[in-house]
Motif scaffolding. Structure first.
Motif, PDB file in Angstrom:
ATOM      1  N   UNK A 221       0.791  -1.229   0.000  1.00  0.00           N
ATOM      2  CA  UNK A 221       0.000   0.000   0.000  1.00  0.00           C
ATOM      3  C   UNK A 221       0.819   1.274   0.000  1.00  0.00           C
ATOM      4  N   UNK A 222       2.099   1.192  -0.375  1.00  0.00           N
ATOM      5  CA  UNK A 222       2.968   2.367  -0.324  1.00  0.00           C
ATOM      6  C   UNK A 222       3.004   3.153  -1.626  1.00  0.00           C
ATOM      7  N   UNK A 223       2.482   2.589  -2.687  1.00  0.00           N
ATOM      8  CA  UNK A 223       2.282   3.317  -3.934  1.00  0.00           C
ATOM      9  C   UNK A 223       0.863   3.034  -4.420  1.00  0.00           C
ATOM     10  N   UNK A 224       0.383   3.899  -5.295  1.00  0.00           N
ATOM     11  CA  UNK A 224      -1.011   3.791  -5.735  1.00  0.00           C
ATOM     12  C   UNK A 224      -1.167   3.098  -7.080  1.00  0.00           C
ATOM     13  N   UNK A 225      -0.071   2.879  -7.756  1.00  0.00           N
ATOM     14  CA  UNK A 225      -0.143   2.215  -9.049  1.00  0.00           C
ATOM     15  C   UNK A 225       1.187   2.254  -9.757  1.00  0.00           C
ATOM     16  N   UNK A 226       1.229   1.656 -10.954  1.00  0.00           N
ATOM     17  CA  UNK A 226       2.473   1.621 -11.719  1.00  0.00           C
ATOM     18  C   UNK A 226       2.174   1.346 -13.189  1.00  0.00           C
ATOM     19  N   UNK A 227       2.957   1.976 -14.045  1.00  0.00           N
ATOM     20  CA  UNK A 227       2.894   1.697 -15.486  1.00  0.00           C
ATOM     21  C   UNK A 227       4.065   0.774 -15.791  1.00  0.00           C
ATOM     22  N   UNK A 228       3.784  -0.491 -16.062  1.00  0.00           N
ATOM     23  CA  UNK A 228       4.833  -1.504 -16.166  1.00  0.00           C
ATOM     24  C   UNK A 228       4.572  -2.461 -17.326  1.00  0.00           C
ATOM     25  N   UNK A 229       5.635  -3.131 -17.796  1.00  0.00           N
ATOM     26  CA  UNK A 229       5.498  -4.141 -18.844  1.00  0.00           C
ATOM     27  C   UNK A 229       5.149  -5.490 -18.231  1.00  0.00           C
ATOM     28  N   UNK A 230       4.823  -6.439 -19.109  1.00  0.00           N
ATOM     29  CA  UNK A 230       4.576  -7.808 -18.644  1.00  0.00           C
ATOM     30  C   UNK A 230       5.894  -8.514 -18.317  1.00  0.00           C
ATOM     31  N   UNK A 231       5.892  -9.345 -17.256  1.00  0.00           N
ATOM     32  CA  UNK A 231       4.727  -9.879 -16.545  1.00  0.00           C
ATOM     33  C   UNK A 231       4.273  -9.050 -15.348  1.00  0.00           C
ATOM     34  N   UNK A 232       4.886  -7.871 -15.162  1.00  0.00           N
ATOM     35  CA  UNK A 232       4.625  -7.120 -13.935  1.00  0.00           C
ATOM     36  C   UNK A 232       3.212  -6.561 -13.878  1.00  0.00           C
ATOM     37  N   UNK A 233       2.652  -6.189 -15.005  1.00  0.00           N
ATOM     38  CA  UNK A 233       1.259  -5.733 -15.000  1.00  0.00           C
ATOM     39  C   UNK A 233       0.346  -6.864 -14.544  1.00  0.00           C
ATOM     40  N   UNK A 234       0.578  -8.049 -15.069  1.00  0.00           N
ATOM     41  CA  UNK A 234      -0.242  -9.196 -14.674  1.00  0.00           C
ATOM     42  C   UNK A 234      -0.027  -9.571 -13.214  1.00  0.00           C
ATOM     43  N   UNK A 235       1.184  -9.437 -12.720  1.00  0.00           N
ATOM     44  CA  UNK A 235       1.442  -9.745 -11.314  1.00  0.00           C
ATOM     45  C   UNK A 235       0.734  -8.741 -10.396  1.00  0.00           C
ATOM     46  N   UNK A 236       0.733  -7.467 -10.795  1.00  0.00           N
ATOM     47  CA  UNK A 236       0.022  -6.470  -9.986  1.00  0.00           C
ATOM     48  C   UNK A 236      -1.474  -6.749  -9.951  1.00  0.00           C
ATOM     49  N   UNK A 237      -2.013  -7.240 -11.051  1.00  0.00           N
ATOM     50  CA  UNK A 237      -3.450  -7.539 -11.114  1.00  0.00           C
ATOM     51  C   UNK A 237      -3.779  -8.830 -10.369  1.00  0.00           C
ATOM     52  N   UNK A 238      -3.052  -9.899 -10.688  1.00  0.00           N
ATOM     53  CA  UNK A 238      -3.419 -11.226 -10.182  1.00  0.00           C
ATOM     54  C   UNK A 238      -2.866 -11.527  -8.792  1.00  0.00           C
ATOM     55  N   UNK A 239      -1.753 -10.909  -8.423  1.00  0.00           N
ATOM     56  CA  UNK A 239      -1.134 -11.236  -7.140  1.00  0.00           C
ATOM     57  C   UNK A 239      -1.212 -10.103  -6.131  1.00  0.00           C
ATOM     58  N   UNK A 240      -1.640  -8.915  -6.598  1.00  0.00           N
ATOM     59  CA  UNK A 240      -1.699  -7.786  -5.659  1.00  0.00           C
ATOM     60  C   UNK A 240      -3.045  -7.077  -5.680  1.00  0.00           C
ATOM     61  N   UNK A 241      -3.989  -7.636  -6.428  1.00  0.00           N
ATOM     62  CA  UNK A 241      -5.347  -7.086  -6.404  1.00  0.00           C
ATOM     63  C   UNK A 241      -5.532  -5.774  -7.126  1.00  0.00           C
ATOM     64  N   UNK A 242      -4.623  -5.422  -8.043  1.00  0.00           N
ATOM     65  CA  UNK A 242      -4.754  -4.170  -8.771  1.00  0.00           C
ATOM     66  C   UNK A 242      -5.764  -4.266  -9.901  1.00  0.00           C
ATOM     67  N   UNK A 243      -6.083  -3.114 -10.486  1.00  0.00           N
ATOM     68  CA  UNK A 243      -6.983  -3.071 -11.637  1.00  0.00           C
ATOM     69  C   UNK A 243      -6.329  -2.229 -12.730  1.00  0.00           C
TER      70      UNK A 243
END
Length: 380
Positions: A221-243
């Motif tokens: 919860x220390x940052x509000x989001x990130x613009x990242x390439x794969x697989x990091x976008x998918x990890x933020x969504x699937x493993x960290x509950x991001x949208x």
């Protein structure tokens, strides 16, 4: 790939100008000239005298294969052509006697720094750092010789954020200042009316952070989001509950944008064109494999390569989601580079410049038999 960047950053001929028809007395004149040269200046003067009126310049040494090719890339699914090309031995096979060594980076600016310092000879990289290097060197540092991947970058945010209007005062991450996703984020925020600064200040705070650390910061919860390439976008969504707030493909005509290209040091390319051709052959073979292999086999090979470098593979759902967002292609989508340049200018990470000459796709087209366009920005 030997390791992921976020966890361990770090292959005399003198041409006569006269007619070949014999001329009376010519042999005697040359013989006298050579004799005088030997008496006056020794053997070094002979070639000059023998050349006579031919005005022939000394021939340059023929290009030779490099003893070693030092190749950079990232531990991202968007760099799968490198992961597959290295792990399956496709690049090493084409290099033959040239030794292949590799180095893994977290993001483009670090890879460019290594290339410009002579620590590596070629690297897979995002387009914006390649543009920056070309611009800063006056066109003397690098050439883009092929595309590698398109698509596969997203802005992922906390579930409570549903619009750009909610980002004011928030903290977002990007892989590295001046990297392709960093530029995309800053340019997009500017179009939403926000001001950002390369020092992190502004209406939205941008915190360049290594991808693995970004995941942890988001989970904590220390940052509000990130613009990242794969697989990091998918990890933020699937493993960290991001949208997903922004899928970058929605910002481009036909949804096509380049994520990864293959570049080479101009000096290395000039000195070892045969080695560059061998690298390209291995790269083309890797991309062809990625576009034809069954989905399960493709995921397995990429995951094994990531495991070798990171110590653990990606979850099955993460790699599956990542691969759905990426197109592997040798086309660098040169027609998008003027917009990429403008995005860098708008983001404050690039200055206005002419990038004509940044591409050299001649060898790629020779290998593939295609006519991949440089869009007027180089040779094809």
């Amino acid at each position: 790939m030997s390791q992921t960047p976020e966890q361990n950053p770090g292959t005399v001929r003198i041409v006569a100008g006269e007619s070949s028809k014999p001329k009376a007395g010519r042999g005697l004149k040359v013989g006298i000239a050579v004799g005088l040269a030997l008496l006056i200046g020794g053997g070094a003067a002979v070639a000059s005298v023998v050349a006579g009126n031919n005005n022939a310049a000394p021939a340059a040494a023929a290009p030779t294969p490099a003893a070693e090719l030092r190749l950079g890339y990232f531990g991202n699914v968007t760099h799968a052509p490198a992961l597959v090309g290295v792990s399956k031995g496709l690049i090493a096979k084409e290099l033959g006697a040239t030794k292949l060594t590799t180095q893994v980076f977290n993001a483009g600016p670090a890879a460019i720094e290594a290339l410009n310092a002579g620590a590596i000879d070629a690297t897979y990289i995002g387009p914006n750092p390649a543009i920056n290097s070309f611009v800063k060197s006056g066109g003397e540092s690098i050439r883009i010789i092929a595309g590698a991947a398109a698509g596969g970058a997203q802005l992922v945010v906390k579930p409570g954020i549903s619009s750009a209007a909610q980002l004011k005062g928030k903290t977002l991450a990007s892989p590295q200042l001046g990297g392709t996703q960093d530029v995309a984020l800053r340019a997009w925020l500017g179009k939403q009316g926000y001001k950002t600064s390369t020092d992190g200040s502004g209406d939205v705070n941008i915190n360049p952070t290594e991808n693995a650390q970004t995941l942890k910061l988001f989970q904590d919860g220390k940052i509000d989001g990130a613009w990242v390439p794969e697989p990091w976008a998918s990890r933020l969504v699937l493993q960290a509950g991001g949208k997903v707030l922004v899928d970058e493909k929605d910002l481009w005509d036909k949804g096509e944008f380049v994520t990864t290209v293959l570049i080479v040091s101009k000096k290395f390319a000039d000195e070892h064109p045969g080695t560059v051709k061998a690298l390209l052959k291995g790269h083309v073979a890797s991309v062809e494999w990625l576009t034809t292999a069954p989905a399960a086999e493709k995921a397995s090979v990429i995951n094994a390569a990531l495991k070798d470098s990171a110590g653990k593979p990606l979850a099955a759902d993460v790699i599956a989601r990542s691969l759905k967002n990426i197109t592997f292609t040798t086309d660098p989508l040169a027609g998008t580079f003027q917009k990429l340049l403008q995005d860098g200018i708008d983001a404050g990470t690039t200055k206005q410049a002419d990038i004509t000459g940044i591409f050299d796709l001649r060898t790629l087209n020779e290998i593939t038999g295609a006519k991949t366009s440089a869009a007027g920005l180089g040779q094809d």
